[in-house]
Design an enzyme around this catalytic site. Structure first.
Site, PDB file in Angstrom:
ATOM      1  N   GLU A 186      10.834  41.040  78.955  1.00 55.19           N
ATOM      2  CA  GLU A 186      11.113  42.492  78.959  1.00 55.19           C
ATOM      3  C   GLU A 186       9.861  43.275  78.507  1.00 55.19           C
ATOM      4  O   GLU A 186       9.643  44.408  78.945  1.00 55.19           O
ATOM      5  CB  GLU A 186      12.317  42.827  78.072  1.00 55.19           C
ATOM      6  CG  GLU A 186      13.618  42.078  78.420  1.00 55.19           C
ATOM      7  CD  GLU A 186      14.468  42.706  79.535  1.00 55.19           C
ATOM      8  OE1 GLU A 186      13.942  43.532  80.317  1.00 55.19           O
ATOM      9  OE2 GLU A 186      15.672  42.349  79.623  1.00 55.19           O
ATOM     10  N   HIS A 255      19.884  39.219  87.595  1.00 56.07           N
ATOM     11  CA  HIS A 255      21.321  39.183  87.281  1.00 56.07           C
ATOM     12  C   HIS A 255      22.073  38.229  88.218  1.00 56.07           C
ATOM     13  O   HIS A 255      23.014  37.548  87.791  1.00 56.07           O
ATOM     14  CB  HIS A 255      21.929  40.578  87.369  1.00 56.07           C
ATOM     15  CG  HIS A 255      21.698  41.404  86.136  1.00 56.07           C
ATOM     16  ND1 HIS A 255      22.064  42.723  86.029  1.00 56.07           N
ATOM     17  CD2 HIS A 255      21.149  41.087  84.935  1.00 56.07           C
ATOM     18  CE1 HIS A 255      21.756  43.189  84.829  1.00 56.07           C
ATOM     19  NE2 HIS A 255      21.195  42.214  84.150  1.00 56.07           N
ATOM     20  N   HIS A 268      18.672  35.345  79.935  1.00 56.64           N
ATOM     21  CA  HIS A 268      18.419  36.660  80.534  1.00 56.64           C
ATOM     22  C   HIS A 268      16.926  36.912  80.769  1.00 56.64           C
ATOM     23  O   HIS A 268      16.516  37.305  81.859  1.00 56.64           O
ATOM     24  CB  HIS A 268      19.025  37.764  79.660  1.00 56.64           C
ATOM     25  CG  HIS A 268      18.817  39.133  80.207  1.00 56.64           C
ATOM     26  ND1 HIS A 268      19.466  39.597  81.335  1.00 56.64           N
ATOM     27  CD2 HIS A 268      17.995  40.151  79.818  1.00 56.64           C
ATOM     28  CE1 HIS A 268      19.067  40.837  81.599  1.00 56.64           C
ATOM     29  NE2 HIS A 268      18.170  41.190  80.688  1.00 56.64           N
TER      30      HIS A 268
HETATM   31  N1  LIG Z   1      21.878  46.826  76.517  1.00 54.65           N
HETATM   32  C1  LIG Z   1      20.695  46.672  77.064  1.00 54.65           C
HETATM   33  O1  LIG Z   1      19.979  47.624  77.360  1.00 54.65           O
HETATM   34  C2  LIG Z   1      20.181  45.281  77.294  1.00 54.65           C
HETATM   35  C3  LIG Z   1      18.834  45.083  77.543  1.00 54.65           C
HETATM   36  C4  LIG Z   1      18.374  43.779  77.729  1.00 54.65           C
HETATM   37  C5  LIG Z   1      19.254  42.715  77.628  1.00 54.65           C
HETATM   38  N2  LIG Z   1      20.557  42.955  77.353  1.00 54.65           N
HETATM   39  C6  LIG Z   1      21.495  41.832  77.192  1.00 54.65           C
HETATM   40  O2  LIG Z   1      21.067  41.062  76.078  1.00 54.65           O
HETATM   41  C7  LIG Z   1      21.499  39.729  76.234  1.00 54.65           C
HETATM   42  C8  LIG Z   1      20.385  38.777  75.946  1.00 54.65           C
HETATM   43  O3  LIG Z   1      19.995  38.968  74.592  1.00 54.65           O
HETATM   44  P1  LIG Z   1      19.109  37.901  73.808  1.00 54.65           P
HETATM   45  O4  LIG Z   1      17.997  37.467  74.667  1.00 54.65           O
HETATM   46  O5  LIG Z   1      18.824  38.512  72.502  1.00 54.65           O
HETATM   47  O6  LIG Z   1      20.062  36.629  73.697  1.00 54.65           O
HETATM   48  P2  LIG Z   1      21.199  36.235  72.640  1.00 54.65           P
HETATM   49  O7  LIG Z   1      21.825  37.407  72.053  1.00 54.65           O
HETATM   50  O8  LIG Z   1      22.058  35.252  73.340  1.00 54.65           O
HETATM   51  O9  LIG Z   1      20.380  35.475  71.510  1.00 54.65           O
HETATM   52  C9  LIG Z   1      19.696  34.291  71.822  1.00 54.65           C
HETATM   53  C10 LIG Z   1      19.942  33.178  70.802  1.00 54.65           C
HETATM   54  O10 LIG Z   1      19.136  33.392  69.659  1.00 54.65           O
HETATM   55  C11 LIG Z   1      19.879  33.157  68.477  1.00 54.65           C
HETATM   56  N3  LIG Z   1      19.263  33.997  67.454  1.00 54.65           N
HETATM   57  C12 LIG Z   1      19.259  35.341  67.433  1.00 54.65           C
HETATM   58  N4  LIG Z   1      18.456  35.787  66.462  1.00 54.65           N
HETATM   59  C13 LIG Z   1      17.962  34.709  65.826  1.00 54.65           C
HETATM   60  C14 LIG Z   1      17.046  34.543  64.756  1.00 54.65           C
HETATM   61  N5  LIG Z   1      16.422  35.567  64.197  1.00 54.65           N
HETATM   62  N6  LIG Z   1      16.780  33.290  64.337  1.00 54.65           N
HETATM   63  C15 LIG Z   1      17.357  32.218  64.965  1.00 54.65           C
HETATM   64  N7  LIG Z   1      18.191  32.309  66.016  1.00 54.65           N
HETATM   65  C16 LIG Z   1      18.487  33.557  66.446  1.00 54.65           C
HETATM   66  C17 LIG Z   1      21.298  33.507  68.844  1.00 54.65           C
HETATM   67  O11 LIG Z   1      22.210  32.828  68.046  1.00 54.65           O
HETATM   68  C18 LIG Z   1      21.383  33.084  70.312  1.00 54.65           C
HETATM   69  O12 LIG Z   1      21.805  31.768  70.405  1.00 54.65           O
HETATM   70  C19 LIG Z   1      22.024  39.619  77.648  1.00 54.65           C
HETATM   71  O13 LIG Z   1      23.436  39.645  77.621  1.00 54.65           O
HETATM   72  C20 LIG Z   1      21.500  40.857  78.315  1.00 54.65           C
HETATM   73  O14 LIG Z   1      22.316  41.265  79.377  1.00 54.65           O
HETATM   74  C21 LIG Z   1      21.041  44.204  77.190  1.00 54.65           C
HETATM   75  O1  LIG Z   2      18.357  49.926  79.546  1.00 59.08           O
HETATM   76  C1  LIG Z   2      18.391  49.792  80.776  1.00 59.08           C
HETATM   77  O2  LIG Z   2      18.640  50.744  81.508  1.00 59.08           O
HETATM   78  C2  LIG Z   2      18.136  48.485  81.388  1.00 59.08           C
HETATM   79  O3  LIG Z   2      18.343  48.315  82.579  1.00 59.08           O
HETATM   80  C3  LIG Z   2      17.613  47.412  80.491  1.00 59.08           C
HETATM   81  C4  LIG Z   2      17.840  46.008  80.999  1.00 59.08           C
HETATM   82  O4  LIG Z   2      16.811  45.207  80.426  1.00 59.08           O
HETATM   83  C5  LIG Z   2      19.155  45.403  80.546  1.00 59.08           C
HETATM   84  O5  LIG Z   2      19.197  44.037  80.868  1.00 59.08           O
HETATM   85  C6  LIG Z   2      20.416  46.111  80.980  1.00 59.08           C
HETATM   86  O6  LIG Z   2      21.536  45.588  80.299  1.00 59.08           O
HETATM   87  C7  LIG Z   2      20.730  45.955  82.457  1.00 59.08           C
HETATM   88  O7  LIG Z   2      21.669  46.901  82.762  1.00 59.08           O
HETATM   89  P1  LIG Z   2      22.604  46.887  84.038  1.00 59.08           P
HETATM   90  O8  LIG Z   2      23.028  48.297  84.135  1.00 59.08           O
HETATM   91  O9  LIG Z   2      21.815  46.424  85.211  1.00 59.08           O
HETATM   92  O10 LIG Z   2      23.710  45.949  83.743  1.00 59.08           O
HETATM   93 ZN   LIG Z   3      17.239  43.089  80.654  1.00 61.00          ZN
END
Ligand SMILES: NC(=O)c1ccc[n+]([C@@H]2O[C@H](COP(=O)([O-])OP(=O)(O)OC[C@H]3O[C@@H](n4cnc5c(N)ncnc54)[C@H](O)[C@@H]3O)[C@@H](O)[C@H]2O)c1
Ligand SMILES: O=C(O)C(=O)C[C@@H](O)[C@H](O)[C@H](O)COP(=O)(O)O
Ligand SMILES: [Zn+2]
Length: 364
Positions: A186, A255, A268
């Site tokens: 990212e 995705h 992701h």
């Molecule tokens: N809302 C948004 O704008 C947005 C943006 C990007 C991604 N996402 C979402 O975020 C998710 C991916 O997040 P992620 O990459 O953080 O994965 P995750 O939340 O699954 O965390 C990854 C792993 O790291 C472990 N972990 C977390 N912090 C730790 C630490 N400090 N020390 C040791 N272990 C730790 C967790 O237990 C987990 O197993 C996806 O569902 C994706 O769709 C959302």
């Molecule tokens: O914040 C946003 O806008 C993004 O698209 C950030 C992405 O990195 C993230 O994975 C987001 O959850 C994707 O959104 P979606 O609307 O495609 O589900």
């Molecule tokens: Zn993302």
């Protein structure tokens, strides 16, 4: 050096506070926000074991009345069933409208806590305490909250902003190396679509995977620049009416890969890396950006230790079908975010299924 990056919105602006060793300061950071006394900390077993007590004790010292909800770790559990667990805890603790849910964890915990907070009592406060690189630079900011549907990624959700994003980069030292690399995807995304200087800095950096141990200063710079990129874009287009779609760079194919592999095998960040390689090649094929930029992006993704090929066994036609669940689809037409130069991107409806059929075999 602590830094504060404001996310400026028409309503409900908030700060992203980046400060090393600040986890035990969360209570003090939340005090000026004038939130109610009750706080529900939502986490998973791995993160809670390491950081839960420190966070709770800081909240208790600051006068909050704290309870905890532990969710099963893993993207496969980013579901409505897990949300039900948060609701059950909220009911048991008698959370009120003024109460706060605190998400302590990665993007999975953050997205779900935000969605539960958006919907419980039609909306209570929430605070993001991201503990992965990916959640620090992206998931915790901007208010996209939600869960997966069996047929597709993030299909259920709401835009709902946190009151504060509190980042302590120190916690990254315990993150598994693979998860750290995932977060870099990212960061590279911001370099390609928004911040050309960030891209160059990453190209010039020595060992991206070792930053958290050997160069805390540079890591903080990367965190701050990434958070600033996200704050800039979200501040201009909170609900993705236009510009914000560029944050989806790499996510259209990404995705589909996550969903078709049932959230196992490819995480992701890795899926986004694969998606960025694909989008870059599509952009070259359409004459939107040149082969030299494609080469530089590919080299940076490889340098970050991220995958550049599709996982084995994926069927191209299934990928093409799954693209129809993408939220950028308009009147049945799949739209892709495509780079135009390092630091800029556009949304295009010129990517046909036939073009995808030409490009993806080169990534198998
Ligand atoms: N809302 C948004 O704008 C947005 C943006 C990007 C991604 N996402 C979402 O975020 C998710 C991916 O997040 P992620 O990459 O953080 O994965 P995750 O939340 O699954 O965390 C990854 C792993 O790291 C472990 N972990 C977390 N912090 C730790 C630490 N400090 N020390 C040791 N272990 C730790 C967790 O237990 C987990 O197993 C996806 O569902 C994706 O769709 C959302
Ligand atoms: O914040 C946003 O806008 C993004 O698209 C950030 C992405 O990195 C993230 O994975 C987001 O959850 C994707 O959104 P979606 O609307 O495609 O589900
Ligand atoms: Zn993302």
């Amino acid at each position: 050096m602590p830094s504060v990056i404001p996310v400026n919105l028409p309503q409900d602006s908030y700060d992203i506070a980046i400060a090393p060793q600040s986890l035990d300061q969360l209570g003090a950071q939340m005090q000026p926000l004038k939130l109610g006394k009750k706080v529900l900390v939502v986490s998973n077993p791995v993160v809670d074991r390491r950081y839960g007590d420190c966070l709770r004790s800081s909240l208790t010292t600051a006068g909050f009345d704290v309870s905890t909800c532990i969710l099963t770790a893993g993207e496969q559990y980013k579901t409505l069933r897990s949300i039900q667990k948060i609701y059950d805890a909220a009911l048991e603790q008698r959370l009120e409208r003024s109460s706060t849910m605190v998400a302590l964890g990665g993007g999975v915990v953050g997205d779900m806590t935000g969605f539960a907070a958006a919907t419980w009592l039609r909306g209570i406060n929430f605070v993001q305490v991201p503990t992965t690189l990916l959640a620090m630079v992206d998931a915790s900011i901007g208010g996209k909250t939600g869960v997966n549907h069996p047929q597709g990624k993030n299909l259920i959700g709401a835009f709902y902003q946190p009151k504060l994003v509190a980042i302590d980069p120190e916690v990254l030292k315990t993150l598994p190396a693979r998860e750290f690399r995932a977060g870099m995807a990212e960061v590279i995304k911001y370099g390609v679509i928004w911040d050309a200087e960030l891209f160059t800095q990453m190209e010039q950096a020595k060992r991206l995977d070792q930053l958290r141990y050997v160069d805390a200063g540079f890591l903080e710079e990367i965190l701050a620049r990434s958070c600033q990129s996200k704050a800039d874009v979200v501040g201009k287009d909170e609900k993705e009416a236009g510009l914000r779609a560029i944050l989806n760079y790499g996510h259209t194919i990404g995705h589909a890969v996550e969903s078709l592999t049932h959230y196992k095998g490819t995480n992701h960040g890795e899926a986004v890396a694969i998606g960025m390689v694909a989008a870059s090649r599509l952009a070259v094929a359409l004459g939107l950006w040149d082969e030299e930029c494609d080469r530089r992006q590919f080299a940076l993704i490889e340098k970050a230790g991220l995958p550049t090929k599709l996982p084995e066994g994926l069927n191209l036609e299934e990928i093409i079908d799954t693209l129809q669940t993408d939220k950028k689809v308009k009147d049945g037409q799949v739209r892709f975010v495509l780079p135009t130069q390092i630091g800029a991107a556009t949304v295009s409806d010129r990517v046909t299924s036939d073009l995808i059929r030409q490009i993806l075999p080169g990534m198998q």
